[in-house]
Design an enzyme around this catalytic site. Structure first.
Site, PDB file in Angstrom:
ATOM      1  N   LYS A  49       0.876  -1.231   0.023  1.00 55.63           N
ATOM      2  CA  LYS A  49      -0.055   0.112   0.076  1.00 55.63           C
ATOM      3  C   LYS A  49       0.899   1.123   0.166  1.00 55.63           C
ATOM      4  O   LYS A  49       0.443   2.222  -0.780  1.00 55.63           O
ATOM      5  CB  LYS A  49      -0.889  -0.076   1.155  1.00 55.63           C
ATOM      6  N   GLU A 103      -3.454   7.573   7.893  1.00 59.58           N
ATOM      7  CA  GLU A 103      -4.322   8.431   6.865  1.00 59.58           C
ATOM      8  C   GLU A 103      -5.313   9.186   7.616  1.00 59.58           C
ATOM      9  O   GLU A 103      -5.574   8.739   8.998  1.00 59.58           O
ATOM     10  CB  GLU A 103      -5.046   7.482   5.799  1.00 59.58           C
ATOM     11  N   HIS A 132     -14.926  -4.359   7.426  1.00 56.46           N
ATOM     12  CA  HIS A 132     -14.176  -3.897   6.337  1.00 56.46           C
ATOM     13  C   HIS A 132     -14.545  -4.930   5.223  1.00 56.46           C
ATOM     14  O   HIS A 132     -13.507  -4.785   4.265  1.00 56.46           O
ATOM     15  CB  HIS A 132     -12.827  -3.672   6.772  1.00 56.46           C
ATOM     16  N   ARG A 153      -6.734  -7.827 -10.155  1.00 54.37           N
ATOM     17  CA  ARG A 153      -7.437  -9.083 -10.409  1.00 54.37           C
ATOM     18  C   ARG A 153      -8.807  -8.687 -10.701  1.00 54.37           C
ATOM     19  O   ARG A 153      -9.450  -7.438 -10.630  1.00 54.37           O
ATOM     20  CB  ARG A 153      -7.251 -10.081  -9.150  1.00 54.37           C
TER      21      ARG A 153
END
Length: 667
Positions: A116, A200, A235, A292
């Site tokens: 990430k 973040e 999530h 994907r």
């Protein structure tokens, strides 16, 4: 185009790929673990090969075994589906070295998006908007604490190397930060072998909106519009739809261009998804890119008329994309609901067991079912507990919502706990209908989406009673036909008595309560004494096994699934379990089974009364299982010896699992 491909996956995605391959005349090769030897994807493929035991790490995640099957079978390409090896750069490289085409993006693109932090650096250079935060290599806790102060609270700590909510913490103050950071790092290390995290800004009411992108080897890149995936638990997505409610053309164009820029920055080919957080003010920020096909790809297919798996195959074979951006347009609205074997009331914990009854809505232009299971299959503890994806389409969102609610009401599953009622509650919630979506939707509306369980209403009890009485009457008629005196009143099931009222007492266990119903026989049906009063009923059981009931003039169609003394009443999307207390049937079953040594249903071992090597007499209690809040005693079927105990106290067992090894005295 390829002549033969191998699908390195299982379940509904393997079946989905096989469907398109067959339409294109491409032979398919399946791989399977011991748990999947009779699975649907194995039956659908042209060839199938065993690759190991049930645990995924010993079978589906063994890249060398998958490639060996590809060589043996002569497959020219491997489709990885999603999950397992689909985003494994080493596997994609191994395919290339073996001369086998990997039906996915280039190795470099997978590697670039595998971290990430690294992905965000690339996106920043490409001009793709990022959530304000820190994505660097310095992982010193004191340094990260200072960065957190700069970003401001609330903020989100995320594992750099993974997803699915693992290694993720919301921090609302500087005081909370050290403990949250330590916890996120521990979880990230355990889940991904990498404790690095990124920070973040935490958006308080964001939507999760993703863009489907596609590229070919000739340098063409397009986006196929957006999907809203905001309805999530832990999530993880539960319902997805396309296009996103409330999306205006200008914002759609901006997000589409940003997604294409992200894909172009890493030289992307094949199917991919760029995921964004969309804030209330219309600002959007790059979150991650999945290299994907996504689970929710069918909603994009439904609104564009494109078969994304076919595009994957064509691009992997070196062909150009079939159309350009200007040729793509949105038609109608599609919604996907993920049907899982899980218990929403217990934080969505997976449920395992046999699918004793399974009936889905019929496929049509408006309804599509993507599934990898059939009636009689087992939902195993080893894999994702998805039963199916239910996808609906209509010309607008209101029509799609109506079709979704109807299709959910028609879906029937017995044998495992499912999220069907929960999905129906979401689909009927006023905020969802209004398109008021964000990633906190489920938590915000928890009270409405997770109602407390209630006792069976009179209608449910009446349907259960009627089904029991009708089936007993049918058995009596069958016995009479087979007897020497078919007209004997002793064969009657109409409550005939030599003296007294013709009635029958029925007792059910409903949760932890006992409920009694008196059924009085009438010439054309029954009069039931229910907790709420009397109710005249009559009905019939159809050839398909459904119950057609007349409840005091109200016509009702239901399905009652019987398993031993357990009845599951399915009616208009609701399922209610009752246990019939019948001492005569129970005694007969006990005598016939003799104390079976396999689990009668999924449950938990709460007591073991013997040791390995113990001599026991027929009928001696050996073990006690708890299932559906009831205890089931496992008894010795004959005189003999316990040769092995296969489970201990506290163990969870699936239906049909052997609990003890037993040797009879005669043996």
């Amino acid at each position: 185009m390829f002549e033969k491909i191998l699908i390195a996956n299982r379940g509904e995605i393997a079946c989905r790929v096989i469907r398109t391959a067959k339409r294109l005349g491409i032979a398919t090769v399946a791989v399977y673990s011991d748990a999947d030897a009779t699975a649907r994807h194995v039956a659908l493929a042209d060839e199938a090969y065993r690759i190991g035991p049930a645990p995924a790490r010993e079978s589906y995640l063994r890249a060398e075994l998958v490639l060996e099957v590809a060589r043996r079978s002569g497959a020219q390409a491997v489709h990885p589906g999603y999950g397992f090896l689909s985003e494994n750069a080493d596997f994609a490289e191994a395919c290339a070295q073996a001369g086998i085409t990997f039906i996915g993006p280039p190795v470099a693109a997978i590697a670039a998006m595998g971290s990430k932090s690294a992905a965000k650096k690339i996106m920043e250079q490409a001009g793709v908007p990022l959530v304000p935060g820190y994505h660097g290599d310095d992982q010193d806790p004191a340094f990260l604490s200072r960065q957190a102060e700069k970003i401001g609270f609330p903020l989100l700590i995320k594992a750099s190397a993974g997803g699915g909510g693992k290694g993720m913490r919301v921090v609302r103050s500087l005081e909370e930060f050290p403990a949250a950071l330590a916890g996120a790092k521990r979880e990230a290390a355990n889940a991904f072998g990498d404790e690095r995290v990124l920070l973040e800004r935490y958006l308080t009411k964001p939507r999760h909106v993703e863009i489907q992108v596609f590229g070919d080897t000739q340098g063409n890149l397009v986006h196929l519009f957006e999907r809203d995936c905001s309805i999530q638990r832990r999530h993880q997505k539960v319902l997805e739809e396309a296009p996103a409610p409330g999306m205006n053309p200008g914002l759609r164009e901006k997000m589409g261009q940003a997604a294409v820029a992200a894909a172009r920055a890493i030289g992307y080919t094949g199917a991919g998804t760029v995921e964004f957080l969309l804030d209330e003010d219309g600002s959007f920020y790059f979150m991650e890119m999945n290299t994907r096909l996504q689970v929710e790809h069918p909603v994009t297919e439904m609104i564009t008329g494109v078969d994304l798996v076919e595009w994957q195959l064509r691009v992997a074979a070196g062909q150009a994309l079939p159309c350009r951006q200007q040729d793509l347009e949105i038609s109608g609205h599609a919604i996907e609901a993920r049907l899982y074997a899980e218990d929403p009331a217990k934080e969505f914990l997976p449920s395992i067991g046999l699918l004793r009854h399974l009936r889905s809505p019929e496929d049509s232009v408006h309804v599509r079912i993507d599934t990898g299971v059939r009636r009689g299959d087992e939902v195993s503890m080893h894999y994702d507990p998805m039963i199916a994806k239910l996808i609906v389409w209509d010309t607008d969102r209101a029509g799609a919502l109506r079709r979704l609610r109807q299709a959910l009401a028609e879906y029937q599953v017995v044998g495992v706990t499912t999220n069907l009622a929960f999905l129906g509650a979401v689909a009927a919630h006023p905020a969802f209908i209004a398109g008021d979506l964000d990633t906190g939707f489920i938590e915000r509306h928890r009270a409405a989406l997770f109602p407390e369980s209630r006792p069976a209403v009179d209608q449910v009890l009446a349907l259960g009673c009627l089904d029991v009485l009708l089936r007993r009457a049918g058995e009596a008629r069958a016995a009479a036909r087979a007897s020497a005196d078919p007209y004997s009143p002793w064969h009657s099931a109409n409550g005939w008595r030599l003296n007294g009222d013709n009635h029958h007492d029925l007792t059910f266990v409903d949760g932890e309560a006992s409920v009694s119903v008196i059924a009085h026989y009438r010439p054309h049906g029954y009069l039931l004494d229910l907790p709420g009063g009397t109710l005249p009923v009559r009905g019939e059981i159809t050839a398909a096994g459904d119950l057609l009931a007349d409840l005091d003039g109200k016509r009702v169609r239901a399905t009652v699934v019987r398993h031993g003394q357990e009845l599951t009443i399915l009616e208009q999307g609701a399922a209610h379990r009752l246990v019939l207390v019948d001492p005569y049937a129970h005694a007969g079953e006990q005598e016939e089974q003799g104390g079976t040594l396999t689990a009668p249903m999924p449950g938990k071992v709460i007591a073991v009364m013997v040791e390995s090597g113990a001599q026991v007499k027929k009928g001696a209690p050996l073990m006690i299982l708890e299932a559906m809040k009831m205890e089931h005693t496992i008894s010795a079927p004959a005189d003999g010896r316990i040769t092995d105990l296969l489970f201990s106290v506290g163990a969870l067992v699936s239906e049909g699992a052997q609990l003890l090894a037993f040797e009879t005295e005669e043996a």
